[in-house]
Design a protein around this motif. Structure first.
Motif, PDB file in Angstrom:
ATOM      1  N   PRO A  25      -4.659  -5.789 -15.423  1.00  0.00           N
ATOM      2  CA  PRO A  25      -4.184  -6.426 -14.195  1.00  0.00           C
ATOM      3  C   PRO A  25      -3.570  -5.409 -13.250  1.00  0.00           C
ATOM      4  O   PRO A  25      -3.137  -4.339 -13.678  1.00  0.00           O
ATOM      5  CB  PRO A  25      -3.138  -7.426 -14.698  1.00  0.00           C
ATOM      6  N   ILE A  26      -3.532  -5.747 -11.982  1.00  0.00           N
ATOM      7  CA  ILE A  26      -3.066  -4.808 -10.972  1.00  0.00           C
ATOM      8  C   ILE A  26      -1.615  -4.404 -11.192  1.00  0.00           C
ATOM      9  O   ILE A  26      -1.215  -3.289 -10.861  1.00  0.00           O
ATOM     10  CB  ILE A  26      -3.259  -5.402  -9.559  1.00  0.00           C
ATOM     11  N   ALA A  27      -0.819  -5.282 -11.770  1.00  0.00           N
ATOM     12  CA  ALA A  27       0.605  -4.998 -12.012  1.00  0.00           C
ATOM     13  C   ALA A  27       1.123  -5.960 -13.065  1.00  0.00           C
ATOM     14  O   ALA A  27       0.412  -6.869 -13.506  1.00  0.00           O
ATOM     15  CB  ALA A  27       1.404  -5.129 -10.715  1.00  0.00           C
ATOM     16  N   VAL A  28       2.367  -5.772 -13.448  1.00  0.00           N
ATOM     17  CA  VAL A  28       2.999  -6.690 -14.398  1.00  0.00           C
ATOM     18  C   VAL A  28       3.385  -7.977 -13.685  1.00  0.00           C
ATOM     19  O   VAL A  28       3.188  -9.077 -14.210  1.00  0.00           O
ATOM     20  CB  VAL A  28       4.231  -6.033 -15.045  1.00  0.00           C
ATOM     21  N   GLU A  29       3.941  -7.852 -12.481  1.00  0.00           N
ATOM     22  CA  GLU A  29       4.391  -9.011 -11.716  1.00  0.00           C
ATOM     23  C   GLU A  29       3.757  -9.009 -10.333  1.00  0.00           C
ATOM     24  O   GLU A  29       3.546  -7.952  -9.724  1.00  0.00           O
ATOM     25  CB  GLU A  29       5.914  -9.010 -11.591  1.00  0.00           C
ATOM     26  N   ALA A  30       3.482 -10.218  -9.824  1.00  0.00           N
ATOM     27  CA  ALA A  30       2.835 -10.348  -8.515  1.00  0.00           C
ATOM     28  C   ALA A  30       3.684  -9.753  -7.403  1.00  0.00           C
ATOM     29  O   ALA A  30       3.155  -9.168  -6.454  1.00  0.00           O
ATOM     30  CB  ALA A  30       2.530 -11.822  -8.234  1.00  0.00           C
ATOM     31  N   SER A  31       5.005  -9.885  -7.492  1.00  0.00           N
ATOM     32  CA  SER A  31       5.872  -9.348  -6.437  1.00  0.00           C
ATOM     33  C   SER A  31       5.757  -7.831  -6.343  1.00  0.00           C
ATOM     34  O   SER A  31       5.790  -7.256  -5.248  1.00  0.00           O
ATOM     35  CB  SER A  31       7.328  -9.759  -6.683  1.00  0.00           C
ATOM     36  N   ASP A  32       5.589  -7.166  -7.498  1.00  0.00           N
ATOM     37  CA  ASP A  32       5.401  -5.713  -7.493  1.00  0.00           C
ATOM     38  C   ASP A  32       4.020  -5.359  -6.950  1.00  0.00           C
ATOM     39  O   ASP A  32       3.867  -4.392  -6.186  1.00  0.00           O
ATOM     40  CB  ASP A  32       5.562  -5.145  -8.899  1.00  0.00           C
ATOM     41  N   ALA A  33       3.021  -6.138  -7.346  1.00  0.00           N
ATOM     42  CA  ALA A  33       1.666  -5.890  -6.859  1.00  0.00           C
ATOM     43  C   ALA A  33       1.602  -6.021  -5.344  1.00  0.00           C
ATOM     44  O   ALA A  33       0.871  -5.283  -4.676  1.00  0.00           O
ATOM     45  CB  ALA A  33       0.689  -6.866  -7.512  1.00  0.00           C
ATOM     46  N   LEU A  34       2.377  -6.932  -4.797  1.00  0.00           N
ATOM     47  CA  LEU A  34       2.370  -7.141  -3.348  1.00  0.00           C
ATOM     48  C   LEU A  34       2.802  -5.880  -2.618  1.00  0.00           C
ATOM     49  O   LEU A  34       2.243  -5.533  -1.564  1.00  0.00           O
ATOM     50  CB  LEU A  34       3.276  -8.318  -2.978  1.00  0.00           C
ATOM     51  N   SER A  35       3.790  -5.161  -3.155  1.00  0.00           N
ATOM     52  CA  SER A  35       4.244  -3.931  -2.499  1.00  0.00           C
ATOM     53  C   SER A  35       3.142  -2.885  -2.486  1.00  0.00           C
ATOM     54  O   SER A  35       2.978  -2.146  -1.504  1.00  0.00           O
ATOM     55  CB  SER A  35       5.498  -3.391  -3.199  1.00  0.00           C
ATOM     56  N   LEU A  36       2.355  -2.813  -3.560  1.00  0.00           N
ATOM     57  CA  LEU A  36       1.239  -1.869  -3.629  1.00  0.00           C
ATOM     58  C   LEU A  36       0.142  -2.245  -2.632  1.00  0.00           C
ATOM     59  O   LEU A  36      -0.353  -1.395  -1.886  1.00  0.00           O
ATOM     60  CB  LEU A  36       0.682  -1.846  -5.053  1.00  0.00           C
ATOM     61  N   VAL A  37      -0.200  -3.517  -2.599  1.00  0.00           N
ATOM     62  CA  VAL A  37      -1.268  -3.980  -1.710  1.00  0.00           C
ATOM     63  C   VAL A  37      -0.882  -3.775  -0.250  1.00  0.00           C
ATOM     64  O   VAL A  37      -1.690  -3.322   0.576  1.00  0.00           O
ATOM     65  CB  VAL A  37      -1.588  -5.454  -2.003  1.00  0.00           C
ATOM     66  N   ARG A  38       0.357  -4.108   0.091  1.00  0.00           N
ATOM     67  CA  ARG A  38       0.817  -3.951   1.476  1.00  0.00           C
ATOM     68  C   ARG A  38       0.858  -2.481   1.890  1.00  0.00           C
ATOM     69  O   ARG A  38       0.556  -2.145   3.038  1.00  0.00           O
ATOM     70  CB  ARG A  38       2.188  -4.597   1.640  1.00  0.00           C
ATOM     71  N   GLU A  39       1.221  -1.598   0.967  1.00  0.00           N
ATOM     72  CA  GLU A  39       1.261  -0.174   1.292  1.00  0.00           C
ATOM     73  C   GLU A  39      -0.147   0.349   1.567  1.00  0.00           C
ATOM     74  O   GLU A  39      -0.358   1.163   2.480  1.00  0.00           O
ATOM     75  CB  GLU A  39       1.916   0.612   0.154  1.00  0.00           C
ATOM     76  N   ALA A  40      -1.110  -0.114   0.770  1.00  0.00           N
ATOM     77  CA  ALA A  40      -2.498   0.291   0.997  1.00  0.00           C
ATOM     78  C   ALA A  40      -2.983  -0.190   2.360  1.00  0.00           C
ATOM     79  O   ALA A  40      -3.642   0.551   3.101  1.00  0.00           O
ATOM     80  CB  ALA A  40      -3.390  -0.251  -0.111  1.00  0.00           C
ATOM     81  N   ASP A  41      -2.630  -1.416   2.718  1.00  0.00           N
ATOM     82  CA  ASP A  41      -3.014  -1.950   4.030  1.00  0.00           C
ATOM     83  C   ASP A  41      -2.331  -1.180   5.161  1.00  0.00           C
ATOM     84  O   ASP A  41      -2.948  -0.854   6.175  1.00  0.00           O
ATOM     85  CB  ASP A  41      -2.645  -3.435   4.123  1.00  0.00           C
ATOM     86  N   ARG A  42      -1.051  -0.878   4.963  1.00  0.00           N
ATOM     87  CA  ARG A  42      -0.289  -0.193   6.006  1.00  0.00           C
ATOM     88  C   ARG A  42      -0.887   1.172   6.319  1.00  0.00           C
ATOM     89  O   ARG A  42      -0.963   1.577   7.491  1.00  0.00           O
ATOM     90  CB  ARG A  42       1.176  -0.041   5.568  1.00  0.00           C
ATOM     91  N   LEU A  43      -1.325   1.859   5.290  1.00  0.00           N
ATOM     92  CA  LEU A  43      -1.843   3.212   5.466  1.00  0.00           C
ATOM     93  C   LEU A  43      -3.363   3.253   5.614  1.00  0.00           C
ATOM     94  O   LEU A  43      -3.931   4.320   5.835  1.00  0.00           O
ATOM     95  CB  LEU A  43      -1.401   4.088   4.291  1.00  0.00           C
ATOM     96  N   GLY A  44      -3.997   2.099   5.465  1.00  0.00           N
ATOM     97  CA  GLY A  44      -5.448   2.049   5.627  1.00  0.00           C
ATOM     98  C   GLY A  44      -6.218   2.785   4.548  1.00  0.00           C
ATOM     99  O   GLY A  44      -7.291   3.337   4.798  1.00  0.00           O
ATOM    100  N   VAL A  45      -5.681   2.786   3.326  1.00  0.00           N
ATOM    101  CA  VAL A  45      -6.323   3.474   2.201  1.00  0.00           C
ATOM    102  C   VAL A  45      -6.956   2.433   1.276  1.00  0.00           C
ATOM    103  O   VAL A  45      -6.281   1.484   0.874  1.00  0.00           O
ATOM    104  CB  VAL A  45      -5.296   4.318   1.413  1.00  0.00           C
ATOM    105  N   PRO A  46      -8.237   2.586   0.924  1.00  0.00           N
ATOM    106  CA  PRO A  46      -8.889   1.599   0.054  1.00  0.00           C
ATOM    107  C   PRO A  46      -8.191   1.444  -1.294  1.00  0.00           C
ATOM    108  O   PRO A  46      -7.838   2.437  -1.945  1.00  0.00           O
ATOM    109  CB  PRO A  46     -10.302   2.164  -0.122  1.00  0.00           C
ATOM    110  N   LEU A  47      -7.988   0.186  -1.691  1.00  0.00           N
ATOM    111  CA  LEU A  47      -7.418  -0.154  -2.989  1.00  0.00           C
ATOM    112  C   LEU A  47      -8.310  -1.202  -3.638  1.00  0.00           C
ATOM    113  O   LEU A  47      -8.478  -2.295  -3.093  1.00  0.00           O
ATOM    114  CB  LEU A  47      -5.990  -0.693  -2.832  1.00  0.00           C
TER     115      LEU A  47
END
Length: 360
Positions: free
Chosen positions: A96-118
């Motif tokens: 899974p992408i992370a242990v908790e969805a709230s932590d995964a959200l920070s990763l996903v948002r950072e990828a979107d913010r910087l425009g880097v494929p995740l």
């Protein structure tokens, strides 16, 4: 001639090694490095003729990969994923992408913010069997999906747990370790899940975690899904033993998914499409199955080829970070429902605040 797609594998465990094997089958993909602090990791890298670094910092100080595959323990995914993304390096992170969805959200948002494929490694979506099933559903072969049932039963031997005692602990049962694969495919084939009601049973072997669990899922389309998982049942009905996807699992001729529609039903992975004669939709009318055809290819190879296509050609990810996050939300809801004994609603991602217990 264009330069090959250069990747580094972070984590030289069982899954990381499978990615290395997949990379060797693609002529336009080069494995340039591994990251793993263990002696086994360094030995594996030497066997494959690439340098091995203890940390991501060391990797980036010496190499410039086009993409990173994170095949490390789930607890490290967010920290390592963000480190790669902030260096502008695209990431394929194992599920899974992370242990908790709230932590995964920070990763996903950072990828979107910087425009880097995740991307998230739900590789089963890249299996030709699933592509064929998805096409059949989307083209109306079975009408409107009304119900889905998934079976995930198998028996893990005692030595599996003795070799890694953490597998006996809370949070390491089949809900977290195995069900995430099947939940992702349920979402892929039937749509978003809006609520779950689940129950689990404590390990019969005396471990801290569960060894049997079941869940009732409600999809936003109004369809209903049922899923049952156990790592302590001797049975042939699991994706591993029916799909022939990984040769380490002895194959059976059974299926593990049943998808029921208003005009027909589909079993997967044998891709048998069931309909009544002459479209009668009448239980007194004979029903028969047509075997759908599809090609055969390694989904891990397909996934890696797709990763390169996303990075080099701007193709939309089949399993984006957001997709991995949505699947993790459902897993969290199942775990919470098992603990509380109550139905759990799943919050929309545009206002993610975690899963909520339903009233009543």
């Amino acid at each position: 001639m264009s330069k090959n797609f250069a990747i580094a594998i972070v984590g030289a465990g069982l899954v990381g090694r499978r990615h290395v094997v997949a990379s060797r089958t693609l002529r336009d993909v080069d494995l340039i490095a591994a990251v793993d602090p263990s002696a086994q990791g360094h030995a594996f890298a030497t066997e494959n003729g690439v340098p091995c670094y203890d940390t991501l910092d060391e990797l980036f100080a010496n190499q410039t990969p086009d993409g990173i595959i994170l095949a490390t323990p789930t607890t490290l995914h967010v920290e390592q994923g963000i480190e790669c993304i902030r260096r502008g390096c695209p990431v394929l992170v194992e599920k899974p992408i992370a242990v908790e969805a709230s932590d995964a959200l920070s990763l996903v948002r950072e990828a979107d913010r910087l425009g880097v494929p995740l991307l998230v490694g739900h590789h089963r979506r890249h299996n030709p069997i699933i592509r064929a099933a998805k096409d059949a559903i989307e083209t109306g072969e079975i009408g409107n999906v009304r119900a889905v049932h998934v079976n995930c039963w198998f028996y893990k031997p005692d030595e599996y747990f003795d070799a890694a005692p953490w597998r006996k602990k809370v949070g390491a049962g089949p809900i977290s370790v195995n069900l995430v694969h099947d939940i992702d495919l349920m979402r892929h084939l039937a749509g978003e899940v809006v609520s779950v009601q689940a129950q689990s049973v404590r390990s019969e072997r005396g471990f801290e975690n569960e060894d049997v669990a079941a869940a009732l899922l409600t999809f936003e389309t109004g369809a209903i899904g049922t899923i049952s998982v156990s790592d302590s049942i001797v049975a042939p009905w699991s994706w591993e033993m029916t799909s022939r996807e990984n040769p380490v699992y002895p194959p059976t001729s059974e299926s593990s998914y049943m998808i029921g529609g208003s005009h027909g039903s589909l079993s997967v992975p044998d891709l048998r499409l069931w309909t009544h004669q002459d479209g009668q939709r009448d239980w007194w009318t004979p029903i028969s199955a047509t075997a759908m055809k599809c090609g055969a290819s390694d989904p891990l190879v397909n996934q890696l080829r797709h990763f390169a296509d996303v990075v080099r050609n701007g193709v939309a990810p089949i399993v984006s970070g957001w997709e991995g996050l949505r699947t993790l939300q459902v897993i969290e809801a199942i775990q919470n429902s098992c603990k509380s004994g109550r139905a759990v609603r799943i919050s929309p991602l545009n206002g993610l605040g975690g899963s909520k217990q339903a009233a009543g």
